[in-house]
Design a protein around this motif. Structure first.
Motif, PDB file in Angstrom:
ATOM      1  N   PHE A  73      43.645  33.304  49.868  1.00 48.83           N
ATOM      2  CA  PHE A  73      44.873  33.764  49.242  1.00 48.83           C
ATOM      3  C   PHE A  73      44.743  35.228  48.833  1.00 48.83           C
ATOM      4  O   PHE A  73      43.747  35.632  48.242  1.00 48.83           O
ATOM      5  N   GLN A 122      49.956  37.858  38.322  1.00 46.61           N
ATOM      6  CA  GLN A 122      49.584  37.915  39.726  1.00 46.61           C
ATOM      7  C   GLN A 122      50.511  37.009  40.535  1.00 46.61           C
ATOM      8  O   GLN A 122      50.745  35.857  40.175  1.00 46.61           O
ATOM      9  N   TYR A 157      44.092  41.378  45.057  1.00 43.33           N
ATOM     10  CA  TYR A 157      43.031  40.386  44.911  1.00 43.33           C
ATOM     11  C   TYR A 157      42.934  39.533  46.167  1.00 43.33           C
ATOM     12  O   TYR A 157      43.918  39.296  46.860  1.00 43.33           O
ATOM     13  N   PHE A 169      37.758  33.277  42.778  1.00 41.17           N
ATOM     14  CA  PHE A 169      37.944  34.716  42.896  1.00 41.17           C
ATOM     15  C   PHE A 169      36.906  35.310  43.845  1.00 41.17           C
ATOM     16  O   PHE A 169      35.716  34.973  43.777  1.00 41.17           O
ATOM     17  N   TYR A 208      41.317  35.590  46.888  1.00 42.31           N
ATOM     18  CA  TYR A 208      40.738  34.353  46.388  1.00 42.31           C
ATOM     19  C   TYR A 208      40.539  33.433  47.588  1.00 42.31           C
ATOM     20  O   TYR A 208      41.178  33.590  48.624  1.00 42.31           O
ATOM     21  N   GLN A 225      47.985  44.627  32.865  1.00 44.19           N
ATOM     22  CA  GLN A 225      48.376  44.099  34.166  1.00 44.19           C
ATOM     23  C   GLN A 225      49.392  42.978  33.978  1.00 44.19           C
ATOM     24  O   GLN A 225      49.314  42.192  33.041  1.00 44.19           O
ATOM     25  N   GLU A 251      36.126  44.760  40.946  1.00 39.29           N
ATOM     26  CA  GLU A 251      35.236  43.661  40.603  1.00 39.29           C
ATOM     27  C   GLU A 251      35.053  42.763  41.823  1.00 39.29           C
ATOM     28  O   GLU A 251      35.958  42.629  42.632  1.00 39.29           O
TER      29      GLU A 251
END
Lengths: 112, 116
Positions: free
Chosen positions: B91, B105, B33, B45, B35, B102, B56
Protein backbone atom coordinates in the motif's frame (compact mmCIF):
# COMPACT_ATOMS: atom_id res chain seq x y z
CA UNK A 1 8.31 0.76 21.29
CA UNK A 2 4.81 1.81 20.32
CA UNK A 3 2.27 -0.93 19.69
CA UNK A 4 -1.43 -1.59 19.17
CA UNK A 5 -3.38 -4.63 20.30
CA UNK A 6 -6.84 -5.50 19.02
CA UNK A 7 -9.28 -8.17 20.01
CA UNK A 8 -9.04 -11.38 18.04
CA UNK A 9 -11.46 -12.04 15.24
CA UNK A 10 -13.44 -13.07 13.43
CA UNK A 11 -16.46 -11.43 15.02
CA UNK A 12 -19.80 -12.62 13.72
CA UNK A 13 -22.95 -10.64 14.48
CA UNK A 14 -26.54 -10.53 13.33
CA UNK A 15 -27.81 -7.40 11.61
CA UNK A 16 -28.80 -4.64 14.07
CA UNK A 17 -26.62 -6.07 16.84
CA UNK A 18 -24.33 -3.87 18.93
CA UNK A 19 -20.65 -3.92 17.99
CA UNK A 20 -17.59 -3.39 20.14
CA UNK A 21 -14.07 -4.02 18.89
CA UNK A 22 -11.48 -3.49 21.60
CA UNK A 23 -8.23 -1.68 20.94
CA UNK A 24 -5.49 -0.83 23.43
CA UNK A 25 -2.19 0.84 22.77
CA UNK A 26 1.26 1.39 24.19
CA UNK A 27 2.93 4.63 23.28
CA UNK A 28 5.20 7.33 24.57
CA UNK A 29 3.83 10.84 24.56
CA UNK A 30 0.44 11.66 23.12
CA UNK A 31 -0.30 9.65 19.98
CA UNK A 32 -3.11 10.20 17.52
CA UNK A 33 -5.45 7.23 17.21
CA UNK A 34 -7.27 5.90 14.16
CA UNK A 35 -9.65 3.26 12.95
CA UNK A 36 -9.23 2.15 9.34
CA UNK A 37 -11.56 -0.22 7.51
CA UNK A 38 -10.72 -2.62 4.69
CA UNK A 39 -13.68 -3.89 2.68
CA UNK A 40 -13.18 -7.14 0.73
CA UNK A 41 -10.81 -6.63 -2.18
CA UNK A 42 -10.20 -2.97 -1.39
CA UNK A 43 -7.56 -0.80 0.27
CA UNK A 44 -7.60 0.88 3.64
CA UNK A 45 -10.07 3.67 4.28
CA UNK A 46 -10.00 6.01 7.25
CA UNK A 47 -13.10 5.44 9.35
CA UNK A 48 -12.49 7.85 12.22
CA UNK A 49 -9.76 9.40 14.31
CA UNK A 50 -9.03 11.20 17.58
CA UNK A 51 -6.00 13.31 18.29
CA UNK A 52 -6.17 13.99 22.02
CA UNK A 53 -7.43 12.48 25.24
CA UNK A 54 -11.23 12.34 25.65
CA UNK A 55 -11.82 13.19 21.98
CA UNK A 56 -14.53 11.13 20.34
CA UNK A 57 -14.18 10.24 16.69
CA UNK A 58 -17.33 9.33 14.79
CA UNK A 59 -18.37 8.43 11.27
CA UNK A 60 -21.13 6.35 9.61
CA UNK A 61 -22.59 5.45 13.02
CA UNK A 62 -19.25 4.24 14.38
CA UNK A 63 -17.70 5.90 17.42
CA UNK A 64 -14.49 5.60 19.42
CA UNK A 65 -13.29 7.62 22.42
CA UNK A 66 -9.61 8.26 23.16
CA UNK A 67 -9.15 7.07 26.75
CA UNK A 68 -5.71 7.93 28.04
CA UNK A 69 -6.29 6.50 31.50
CA UNK A 70 -6.97 3.05 30.07
CA UNK A 71 -4.86 3.53 26.89
CA UNK A 72 -7.83 2.40 24.83
CA UNK A 73 -9.72 3.39 21.68
CA UNK A 74 -12.56 0.89 21.40
CA UNK A 75 -14.74 0.97 18.29
CA UNK A 76 -18.53 0.84 18.78
CA UNK A 77 -21.62 0.88 16.65
CA UNK A 78 -25.15 0.62 17.95
CA UNK A 79 -26.69 -1.31 15.07
CA UNK A 80 -24.51 -3.03 12.47
CA UNK A 81 -25.53 -3.72 8.89
CA UNK A 82 -24.47 -6.43 6.47
CA UNK A 83 -22.56 -3.75 4.57
CA UNK A 84 -20.32 -3.22 7.63
CA UNK A 85 -18.69 -6.60 7.02
CA UNK A 86 -14.99 -5.81 6.66
CA UNK A 87 -11.67 -5.93 8.48
CA UNK A 88 -11.17 -3.14 11.00
CA UNK A 89 -7.70 -1.90 11.93
CA UNK A 90 -6.82 0.22 14.93
CA UNK A 91 -3.70 2.34 14.46
CA UNK A 92 -1.64 5.06 16.08
CA UNK A 93 0.83 7.70 14.99
CA UNK A 94 2.82 10.39 16.71
CA UNK A 95 0.90 13.52 17.58
CA UNK A 96 2.64 15.35 14.73
CA UNK A 97 1.92 12.53 12.28
CA UNK A 98 4.41 10.09 10.83
CA UNK A 99 4.24 6.36 10.31
CA UNK A 100 1.16 4.46 11.35
CA UNK A 101 1.47 1.45 13.63
CA UNK A 102 -1.40 -0.96 13.11
CA UNK A 103 -3.07 -3.60 15.20
CA UNK A 104 -3.54 -7.04 13.73
CA UNK A 105 -7.03 -6.27 12.39
CA UNK A 106 -10.39 -7.68 13.39
CA UNK A 107 -12.61 -9.29 10.81
CA UNK A 108 -16.29 -8.50 11.22
CA UNK A 109 -18.97 -10.56 9.52
CA UNK A 110 -22.59 -9.38 9.77
CA UNK A 111 -25.31 -11.88 8.88
CA UNK A 112 -28.80 -10.87 7.72
CA UNK B 1 -12.56 13.57 -4.37
CA UNK B 2 -8.79 13.22 -4.77
CA UNK B 3 -7.42 9.75 -4.24
CA UNK B 4 -4.18 7.83 -4.18
CA UNK B 5 -3.77 5.49 -7.14
CA UNK B 6 -1.47 2.51 -7.55
CA UNK B 7 -0.34 0.42 -10.50
CA UNK B 8 -0.36 -2.41 -11.25
CA UNK B 9 -3.15 -3.87 -9.16
CA UNK B 10 -1.56 -7.32 -9.40
CA UNK B 11 1.97 -8.41 -10.27
CA UNK B 12 3.38 -11.90 -10.56
CA UNK B 13 7.15 -12.26 -10.79
CA UNK B 14 9.86 -14.87 -10.54
CA UNK B 15 12.17 -14.96 -7.54
CA UNK B 16 15.24 -12.85 -8.14
CA UNK B 17 13.54 -10.47 -10.55
CA UNK B 18 13.24 -6.75 -10.02
CA UNK B 19 9.83 -5.16 -9.59
CA UNK B 20 8.73 -1.55 -9.48
CA UNK B 21 5.47 -0.63 -7.83
CA UNK B 22 4.01 2.71 -8.75
CA UNK B 23 1.90 5.19 -6.84
CA UNK B 24 0.41 8.57 -7.63
CA UNK B 25 -0.20 10.36 -4.33
CA UNK B 26 -2.76 13.11 -3.83
CA UNK B 27 -1.40 16.12 -5.65
CA UNK B 28 -0.83 18.63 -2.85
CA UNK B 29 0.46 16.10 -0.33
CA UNK B 30 4.01 16.27 0.97
CA UNK B 31 4.51 13.04 2.90
CA UNK B 32 4.60 9.63 1.23
CA UNK B 33 4.61 6.14 2.66
CA UNK B 34 4.83 2.49 1.70
CA UNK B 35 3.29 -0.24 3.83
CA UNK B 36 2.88 -3.93 3.22
CA UNK B 37 0.43 -6.57 4.39
CA UNK B 38 1.40 -10.20 4.16
CA UNK B 39 -1.72 -12.32 3.72
CA UNK B 40 -3.56 -12.69 7.03
CA UNK B 41 -1.13 -10.47 8.93
CA UNK B 42 -1.09 -6.87 10.11
CA UNK B 43 -0.22 -3.88 7.97
CA UNK B 44 3.48 -3.04 8.43
CA UNK B 45 5.28 0.23 7.83
CA UNK B 46 8.13 0.10 5.33
CA UNK B 47 9.31 3.61 4.62
CA UNK B 48 8.35 7.29 4.73
CA UNK B 49 9.55 9.96 2.32
CA UNK B 50 9.55 13.72 2.61
CA UNK B 51 11.34 16.51 0.82
CA UNK B 52 12.91 14.07 -1.65
CA UNK B 53 14.52 11.85 0.93
CA UNK B 54 13.71 8.98 3.23
CA UNK B 55 12.61 10.27 6.61
CA UNK B 56 12.19 6.91 8.32
CA UNK B 57 12.45 3.24 7.40
CA UNK B 58 11.70 -0.02 9.14
CA UNK B 59 13.91 -3.07 9.60
CA UNK B 60 12.07 -4.68 6.68
CA UNK B 61 13.31 -1.96 4.31
CA UNK B 62 16.77 -3.37 3.64
CA UNK B 63 19.18 -2.79 0.75
CA UNK B 64 16.89 -4.68 -1.63
CA UNK B 65 14.31 -1.92 -1.37
CA UNK B 66 14.47 1.61 -2.68
CA UNK B 67 12.04 4.46 -3.20
CA UNK B 68 12.03 7.30 -5.63
CA UNK B 69 9.95 10.28 -6.63
CA UNK B 70 11.12 10.58 -10.23
CA UNK B 71 8.84 13.47 -11.12
CA UNK B 72 6.26 15.68 -9.48
CA UNK B 73 3.56 13.06 -9.39
CA UNK B 74 4.86 9.49 -9.11
CA UNK B 75 6.27 7.70 -6.08
CA UNK B 76 7.81 4.29 -6.68
CA UNK B 77 8.95 1.32 -4.62
CA UNK B 78 11.59 -0.91 -6.20
CA UNK B 79 12.52 -4.36 -5.01
CA UNK B 80 15.81 -5.30 -6.67
CA UNK B 81 15.82 -9.05 -6.28
CA UNK B 82 12.52 -10.40 -5.09
CA UNK B 83 12.24 -13.22 -2.57
CA UNK B 84 9.33 -15.51 -1.89
CA UNK B 85 8.69 -13.71 1.39
CA UNK B 86 8.17 -10.43 -0.46
CA UNK B 87 4.78 -11.73 -1.57
CA UNK B 88 2.29 -9.32 -0.01
CA UNK B 89 -0.11 -6.48 -0.66
CA UNK B 90 1.80 -3.22 -0.90
CA UNK B 91 0.00 0.00 0.00
CA UNK B 92 1.05 3.52 -0.81
CA UNK B 93 -0.20 6.38 1.35
CA UNK B 94 0.17 10.14 1.35
CA UNK B 95 -0.63 12.98 3.70
CA UNK B 96 -0.61 16.73 3.70
CA UNK B 97 0.44 19.33 6.24
CA UNK B 98 -1.71 21.60 8.35
CA UNK B 99 -0.44 24.25 10.71
CA UNK B 100 -0.52 21.68 13.51
CA UNK B 101 1.29 18.79 11.89
CA UNK B 102 0.82 16.07 9.34
CA UNK B 103 -2.72 15.38 8.29
CA UNK B 104 -4.47 12.07 7.92
CA UNK B 105 -2.85 9.46 5.69
CA UNK B 106 -4.87 8.37 2.66
CA UNK B 107 -4.20 4.95 1.22
CA UNK B 108 -4.21 3.63 -2.30
CA UNK B 109 -5.99 0.39 -3.24
CA UNK B 110 -2.78 -1.63 -3.10
CA UNK B 111 -0.67 -3.79 -5.41
CA UNK B 112 -0.78 -7.50 -4.78
CA UNK B 113 2.68 -8.93 -5.45
CA UNK B 114 3.17 -12.66 -5.86
CA UNK B 115 6.72 -14.00 -6.07
CA UNK B 116 7.05 -17.50 -7.49
Amino acid sequence: GNSVTQMEGPVTLSEEAFLTINCTYTATGYPSLFWYVQYPGEGLQLLLKATKADDKGSNKGFEATYRKETTSFHLEKGSVQVSDSAVYFCALSGNQGGKLIFGQGTELSVKP
Amino acid sequence: EPEVTQTPSHQVTQMGQEVILRCVPISNHLYFYWYRQILGQKVEFLVSFYNNEISEKSEIFDDQFSVERPDGSNFTLKIRSTKLEDSAMYFCASSGWSGQGQETQYFGPGTRLLVL
